[in-house]
Design an enzyme around this catalytic site. Sequence first.
Site, mmCIF file in Angstrom:
data_model
loop_
_atom_site.group_PDB
_atom_site.id
_atom_site.type_symbol
_atom_site.label_atom_id
_atom_site.label_comp_id
_atom_site.label_asym_id
_atom_site.label_seq_id
_atom_site.Cartn_x
_atom_site.Cartn_y
_atom_site.Cartn_z
ATOM 1 C CG HIS A 86 -1.698 1.292 1.332
ATOM 2 N ND1 HIS A 86 -2.869 1.481 0.629
ATOM 3 C CD2 HIS A 86 -1.462 2.449 2.003
ATOM 4 C CE1 HIS A 86 -3.335 2.692 0.884
ATOM 5 N NE2 HIS A 86 -2.507 3.306 1.710
ATOM 6 C CG ASP A 165 -11.812 3.966 5.484
ATOM 7 O OD1 ASP A 165 -11.198 4.846 6.120
ATOM 8 O OD2 ASP A 165 -11.670 3.796 4.262
ATOM 9 N NE ARG A 172 -9.912 11.101 8.766
ATOM 10 C CZ ARG A 172 -8.992 10.307 8.204
ATOM 11 N NH1 ARG A 172 -9.325 9.142 7.713
ATOM 12 N NH2 ARG A 172 -7.742 10.676 8.149
ATOM 13 C CB SER A 187 -8.371 5.619 7.280
ATOM 14 O OG SER A 187 -8.677 5.655 5.926
ATOM 15 C CE LYS A 191 -8.906 2.626 3.376
ATOM 16 N NZ LYS A 191 -8.930 3.959 2.877
#
Length: 448
Positions: A86, A165, A172, A187, A191
């Site tokens: 990620h 999320d 947000r 967050s 995921k």
Amino acid sequence: MFLPQEIIRNKRDKNILSNDEISFFIDAFATGQIPDYQMAALAMAIVLNGMSDEETAHLLKAMILSGDRMDWSALRKRGIPCVDKHSTGGVGDKTSLVILPLLVADGLAVPMVAGRGLGHTGGTVDKLEAIPGFMAQPGPEQFKNWLLARGGAFGAQTDRFVPADKKLYALRDVTATVESIPLITASIMSKKLAEDLDALVLDVKFGSGAFLQSSDAARELARSLVNAGKMAGCRVEAALTNMDEPLGRAAGHACEVVECLDILQGAGALDTRELSLQLAARAAVLGHQDTSQNAHEKAYTRMKNHLSSGRAHEVFIEIAEQQGAHVSALERSHSEWIDAGTVDLPVLISSKTSQRVKAIDTRALGLLLIEMGAGRKKKEDAVDHKVGIVEMKKVGELVEADEPVCFLRLRKNDVRADKLQQSASAAFTMVNGETSVESKPLIAEWII
Ligand code: URA
């Protein structure tokens, strides 16, 4: 039973929230029983007063429990570990398209749930959708079938995948509550952990094109992400990487896909190739649980072999085909979907002598890409997959007099061409060609 306003008050007054308070709040928000304004108030209290590691870990857990979690026990029974990479995002950050096939070629499974562009940074889902026919947003069953069939699949967040999320991030974004290490950690990691991973490599970027510009802030986030992952039983490492210049020589969806296809076929931008190899090698070491002394070097060599043998390219084509891509388009070096209807306009730095690139305002280029149509001004905007920046010079490179620092790929009828060219030119800081410019290392450090 809790009162939402009491929980908000607790955090406002700098108290530690209990696991039950966090679970109650997140669950009630995800199911619509707590309104946005109360969630926004709690998010702001968290931004201002922070959260302990334990609170963050519990927030993360509550977010995962808000939706469906993937389950890859069938793969584990076959001895196949699940891994992913990620990135916190940047301009020209396209390594996912190279890393996924590298890892699958190495015998690992990669259930990659990717995102769309965020702010001035690009997103993998948008890039993949540049490929004709590519379905980058499959439903959960489809995603599962693809992964089990081929060992790798690209997907996107659905309403059933960490819905807390999905709702909270949108909130947000519009309530100035993005910049909080605990909220970002929960967050991102919710995921990734909902993907049921054995191992994860994180690419946490810093610099002018990153979401967190200072290396200290990026380090703090990396530590928090690694810590949260480990607390949840996942093997996680994070690289702090330089986003003071765009990654590679292309930014924009179709042109980034082309850059990745070049890398998968043994050519392409050296920095993107190297970062992809390094991140994939780490993910492979963690995935295979190789604890031997030179595990990273061995994995790195294997990754290079997956490129040079053509296997990683084959895997990408197989996965793209499975996800609906028109493979004939990917086989041609220059086809309609890449640049039809566009023109490449040179961006010049007027000078009578050779110059060297000293710095690139990467965020400015990211914003320029939005202006050109490659990114979104509003969530619901469509992106133009063909426009972008190509043949970009890198920091430290020499630019001959009247040689372009890059080309803007624009729609042929774009009347703003002159203005856009000027903005692109202003993003490049040049020095006399005789001056040496130190280029920064791609990976500044590993957080393990
Ligand atoms: N990316 C995410 O997915 N979440 C954040 O909070 C920030 C970046």
